[in-house]
Design an enzyme around this catalytic site. Structure first.
Site, mmCIF file in Angstrom:
data_model
loop_
_atom_site.group_PDB
_atom_site.id
_atom_site.type_symbol
_atom_site.label_atom_id
_atom_site.label_comp_id
_atom_site.label_asym_id
_atom_site.label_seq_id
_atom_site.Cartn_x
_atom_site.Cartn_y
_atom_site.Cartn_z
ATOM 1 N N HIS A 6 0.843 -1.199 0.000
ATOM 2 C CA HIS A 6 0.000 0.000 0.000
ATOM 3 C C HIS A 6 0.873 1.241 0.000
ATOM 4 O O HIS A 6 0.689 2.142 0.823
ATOM 5 C CB HIS A 6 -0.938 0.059 1.219
ATOM 6 C CG HIS A 6 -2.043 -0.943 1.194
ATOM 7 N ND1 HIS A 6 -3.046 -0.933 0.255
ATOM 8 C CD2 HIS A 6 -2.295 -2.001 1.986
ATOM 9 C CE1 HIS A 6 -3.874 -1.928 0.489
ATOM 10 N NE2 HIS A 6 -3.432 -2.609 1.522
ATOM 11 N N HIS A 7 1.854 1.254 -0.850
ATOM 12 C CA HIS A 7 2.682 2.448 -0.961
ATOM 13 C C HIS A 7 3.441 2.425 -2.284
ATOM 14 O O HIS A 7 3.451 1.421 -2.999
ATOM 15 C CB HIS A 7 3.671 2.545 0.220
ATOM 16 C CG HIS A 7 4.592 1.380 0.330
ATOM 17 N ND1 HIS A 7 4.481 0.417 1.299
ATOM 18 C CD2 HIS A 7 5.653 1.012 -0.427
ATOM 19 C CE1 HIS A 7 5.419 -0.485 1.142
ATOM 20 N NE2 HIS A 7 6.144 -0.160 0.098
#
Ligand code: T46
Length: 141
Positions: free
Chosen positions: A48-49
């Site tokens: 998630h990045h």
């Protein structure tokens, strides 16, 4: 997209298999860091990045792992389940790793030392920076 599968050459003999990874032959960047992720429950999603500059190669050295790579313009899901295949992930690619099988181990080869300021962990912020970045790097969309 600036992410692609890399085939690694396997040295096989009667004793088993060995895969060498060397710069610059198999690795497009000098190696600065290695880490590995394991003991991940199947319902967990990691990542998630995006990274602003970091380049990495992800290899499932055991088990299988799904990796979603995306930009504001495209999205792909790769199944990593073969130690002789690496997934190159370049700068400004959003990534999510999920569906870790029992015993899965994700080995990561990284172009830079750990630097939290290189991470973009907020998706709205990512979209803003990525839109500007991909204006200048259209071939990496
Ligand atoms: C990536 C994907 C594939 C360190 O102290 N040093 C390190 O080298 C790394 C990678 C992490 N950490 C610390 C930072 C956090 O406190 O370890 C903790 C877990 O890191 P993170 O939540 O970023 O882990 P993932 O699995 O979400 O992401 C990792 C990498 O951070 C990232 O660069 O591309 O694996």
């Amino acid at each position: 997209m600036n992410s692609r599968t890399i085939d690694l050459e396997v040295k096989t003999d009667g004793r088993g298999k060995l895969i060498p990874i060397e710069y610059p032959t198999q690795l497009g960047f000098p190696l600065k860091r290695v880490y590995y992720i394991y003991d991940v429950d199947n319902d967990i999603v990691r990542g998630h990045h995006s990274h602003r500059n970091l380049e990495q190669i992800l290899i499932a050295v055991n088990g299988s792992i799904q990796v979603r790579v995306k930009t504001p313009f495209s999205e792909e899901i790769h199944t990593l389940d073969d130690p002789s295949k690496g997934l190159y992930v370049g700068p400004m690619i959003w990534r999510e790793m999920f569906d870790f099988s029992d015993g899965a181990v994700l080995l990561v080869l990284a172009s830079h030392e750990y630097d939290e300021s290189d991470y973009i962990r907020d998706y709205e912020q990512y979209k803003k920076e990525a839109t500007t970045y991909f204006e200048e790097h259209k071939e990496q969309r």
